[in-house]
Design a protein around this motif. Structure first.
Motif, PDB file in Angstrom:
ATOM      1  N   SER A  42      82.295 -27.156 -38.097  1.00 46.87           N
ATOM      2  CA  SER A  42      82.405 -28.356 -37.528  1.00 46.87           C
ATOM      3  C   SER A  42      83.554 -29.065 -38.204  1.00 46.87           C
ATOM      4  CB  SER A  42      81.238 -29.190 -38.375  1.00 46.87           C
ATOM      5  OG  SER A  42      81.159 -29.159 -39.773  1.00 46.87           O
ATOM      6  N   GLY A  43      83.858 -30.127 -37.291  1.00 45.26           N
ATOM      7  CA  GLY A  43      85.017 -31.092 -37.848  1.00 45.26           C
ATOM      8  C   GLY A  43      85.181 -32.150 -36.866  1.00 45.26           C
ATOM      9  N   GLY A  44      86.698 -32.888 -36.955  1.00 39.48           N
ATOM     10  CA  GLY A  44      86.659 -33.983 -36.162  1.00 39.48           C
ATOM     11  C   GLY A  44      87.497 -33.704 -34.902  1.00 39.48           C
ATOM     12  N   ALA A  45      88.196 -34.714 -34.408  1.00 35.75           N
ATOM     13  CA  ALA A  45      88.978 -34.487 -33.154  1.00 35.75           C
ATOM     14  C   ALA A  45      90.154 -33.631 -33.573  1.00 35.75           C
ATOM     15  CB  ALA A  45      89.656 -35.854 -32.597  1.00 35.75           C
ATOM     16  N   VAL A  46      90.120 -32.360 -32.953  1.00 33.31           N
ATOM     17  CA  VAL A  46      91.054 -31.444 -33.257  1.00 33.31           C
ATOM     18  C   VAL A  46      91.297 -30.545 -31.888  1.00 33.31           C
ATOM     19  CG1 VAL A  46      89.338 -29.721 -34.104  1.00 33.31           C
ATOM     20  CG2 VAL A  46      91.800 -29.643 -34.988  1.00 33.31           C
ATOM     21  N   GLU A  47      92.441 -30.012 -31.879  1.00 36.11           N
ATOM     22  CA  GLU A  47      92.850 -28.900 -30.798  1.00 36.11           C
ATOM     23  C   GLU A  47      93.203 -27.700 -31.475  1.00 36.11           C
ATOM     24  OE1 GLU A  47      96.852 -28.399 -28.404  1.00 36.11           O
ATOM     25  OE2 GLU A  47      96.062 -30.314 -27.906  1.00 36.11           O
ATOM     26  N   VAL A  48      92.470 -26.524 -31.110  1.00 28.63           N
ATOM     27  CA  VAL A  48      92.680 -25.444 -31.809  1.00 28.63           C
ATOM     28  C   VAL A  48      93.478 -24.251 -30.678  1.00 28.63           C
ATOM     29  CG1 VAL A  48      91.504 -23.386 -32.913  1.00 28.63           C
ATOM     30  CG2 VAL A  48      90.705 -25.362 -33.198  1.00 28.63           C
ATOM     31  N   CYS A  49      94.389 -23.622 -31.114  1.00 29.30           N
ATOM     32  CA  CYS A  49      95.209 -22.551 -30.130  1.00 29.30           C
ATOM     33  C   CYS A  49      95.369 -21.223 -30.858  1.00 29.30           C
ATOM     34  CB  CYS A  49      96.456 -23.541 -29.834  1.00 29.30           C
ATOM     35  SG  CYS A  49      96.416 -25.045 -29.052  1.00 29.30           S
ATOM     36  N   ARG A  50      95.271 -20.367 -29.915  1.00 28.18           N
ATOM     37  CA  ARG A  50      95.369 -19.102 -30.033  1.00 28.18           C
ATOM     38  C   ARG A  50      96.789 -18.934 -29.327  1.00 28.18           C
ATOM     39  NH1 ARG A  50      95.357 -14.222 -33.312  1.00 28.18           N
ATOM     40  NH2 ARG A  50      94.618 -12.564 -32.169  1.00 28.18           N
ATOM     41  N   THR A  51      97.720 -18.577 -30.031  1.00 22.06           N
ATOM     42  CA  THR A  51      99.369 -18.626 -29.318  1.00 22.06           C
ATOM     43  C   THR A  51      99.541 -17.056 -29.135  1.00 22.06           C
ATOM     44  OG1 THR A  51     100.338 -18.870 -31.467  1.00 22.06           O
ATOM     45  CG2 THR A  51      99.939 -20.890 -30.358  1.00 22.06           C
ATOM     46  N   PRO A  52     100.570 -17.075 -28.542  1.00 17.98           N
ATOM     47  CA  PRO A  52     101.329 -15.481 -28.300  1.00 17.98           C
ATOM     48  C   PRO A  52     101.959 -15.114 -29.775  1.00 17.98           C
ATOM     49  CG  PRO A  52     101.948 -16.843 -26.319  1.00 17.98           C
ATOM     50  CD  PRO A  52     101.263 -17.760 -27.319  1.00 17.98           C
ATOM     51  N   ASP A  53     102.354 -15.950 -30.370  1.00 15.94           N
ATOM     52  CA  ASP A  53     102.769 -15.734 -31.567  1.00 15.94           C
ATOM     53  C   ASP A  53     101.624 -15.207 -32.891  1.00 15.94           C
ATOM     54  OD1 ASP A  53     105.463 -15.924 -31.203  1.00 15.94           O
ATOM     55  OD2 ASP A  53     105.710 -18.027 -32.017  1.00 15.94           O
TER      56      ASP A  53
ATOM     57  N   GLN B 168      92.933 -22.225 -25.689  1.00 17.75           N
ATOM     58  CA  GLN B 168      92.919 -23.503 -26.472  1.00 17.75           C
ATOM     59  C   GLN B 168      91.333 -24.069 -26.357  1.00 17.75           C
ATOM     60  OE1 GLN B 168      94.608 -26.868 -24.118  1.00 17.75           O
ATOM     61  NE2 GLN B 168      96.114 -26.920 -25.669  1.00 17.75           N
ATOM     62  N   VAL B 169      91.048 -24.592 -27.306  1.00 20.80           N
ATOM     63  CA  VAL B 169      89.973 -25.187 -27.530  1.00 20.80           C
ATOM     64  C   VAL B 169      90.136 -26.710 -27.969  1.00 20.80           C
ATOM     65  CG1 VAL B 169      87.407 -25.105 -28.274  1.00 20.80           C
ATOM     66  CG2 VAL B 169      88.597 -22.962 -28.125  1.00 20.80           C
TER      67      VAL B 169
END
Length: 336
Positions: A58-69, A115-116
């Protein structure tokens, strides 16, 4: 045993960084951006369930990314299922987007970027597992990432119901740990639900269809235990199979249809007998509510199964248990 992390008691300027690091360590390396100023309240509850890692985040307004790096740093080859519990999110992978509201779910592959985005406070159940455990062809699996599966109809509704139950147990007293049967059941249901979504059920091996069907049948039975007319013929007709094939499936589980119905009814009666809210409800009424109309038969069946009559069981649950130090200990009602 469940592991719980909460950043809520940390100083406000440390909260988001602590949450981001914990989530990244628990899953796979991830980048995250917090979209609003001020404190960030978030938690992570996680537990191993057979071959699965089951987590509520759980959390707040956030953007989570799985990047090539991030993938180059660590690529364990996992699939993740995300089911929305609270709030709204958009999952993006492989040029597709899945917008999820509570009960909906989708899968994504940690071997490729994704990206989520959560626009406001949220809670999500995340199930992570090695990609080879799901019984689907790799090319079919690639077509299923970032596709919304509704939790309100079809096999997806059954998957969602199972996942909601797992989320509740994560925060309850009953441990899920090492339950390989539950793990396999979730994976089989998931494979069937994804194939149903794409209309390509032929991609699913027959044994996966069979496992998904028997879980669907058990859910059907659980929803109709109150009906004294519940029978093998009724169940078979509702699922477009023969009574003989239905019996054969349950024999593969080491039981029969009749035994399964009887056991589930007894388990629900046993639970209700120790429920303080039902302490004044007559025993015969409780039994009848679960399809057992003959109180004499119910009493004999209960005693044979649990070693005491329903009345004795309820009385024992209501009495406080005194430990060696003379203090009240946990009784049946608390432990059941």
């Amino acid at each position: 045993m469940s592991a719980l992390f909460s950043c809520n008691d940390l100083p406000a300027h440390e909260q988001f960084d602590a949450w981001r690091e914990t989530v990244s360590n628990a899953f796979v390396p991830l980048d995250a951006k917090f979209h609003t100023a001020g404190p960030f309240h978030g938690e992570l509850l996680t537990e191993a369930v057979g071959s699965l890692q089951v987590s509520e985040v759980s959390g707040g307004a956030v953007e989570v990314c799985r990047t090539p790096d991030a993938i180059r740093r660590s690529d364990p080859g996992y699939l993740k299922l995300g089911m929305q519990i609270r709030g709204y999110c958009v999952l993006t992978q492989d040029d597709r987007e899945a917008a999820l509201t509570p009960g909906d779910f989708s899968i994504y592959d940690t071997r490729r970027p994704y990206q989520v985005c959560f626009e406001r406070d949220f809670a999500q159940l995340v199930v992570m597992f090695p990609h080879e455990l799901i019984h689907l062809r790799p090319d079919a699996l690639d077509e299923m990432t970032a596709r919304r599966v509704s939790g309100r109809r079809g096999i997806g509704g059954l998957v969602s119901k199972f996942l909601v139950g797992m989320a509740e147990q994560l925060r309850g007293v009953e441990e899920l740990t090492a339950n390989q049967h539950l793990s396999n059941g979730v994976l089989n249901l998931l494979a069937a639900a994804l194939s149903e979504q794409l209309g390509c059920e032929s991609n699913v091996p027959p044994e996966t269809h069979r496992a998904a069907l028997i879980l669907q049948i058990k859910a059907f039975v659980d929803a109709r235990l109150y009906d004294p007319e519940l029978s093998s013929h009724l169940i078979a007709r509702a699922h477009n199979i023969s009574p003989r094939y239905l019996q054969k499936m349950f024999e593969g589980e080491g039981t029969t249809v009749t035994e399964w119905i009887r056991r589930r009814r007894l388990e629900n009666c046993r639970r209700d007998l120790v429920d303080p809210r039902l302490s004044t409800t007559p025993i015969a009424t409780i039994a009848a509510q679960w399809g057992l109309l003959d109180s004499s038969y119910f009493s004999k069946l209960f005693k044979t199964t649990y070693g005491m009559s329903p009345r004795e069981f309820r009385s024992q649950a209501e009495r406080p248990v005194i430990d060696a130090a003379g203090t009240p200990a946990q009784n049946y009602s608390d432990a059941d």
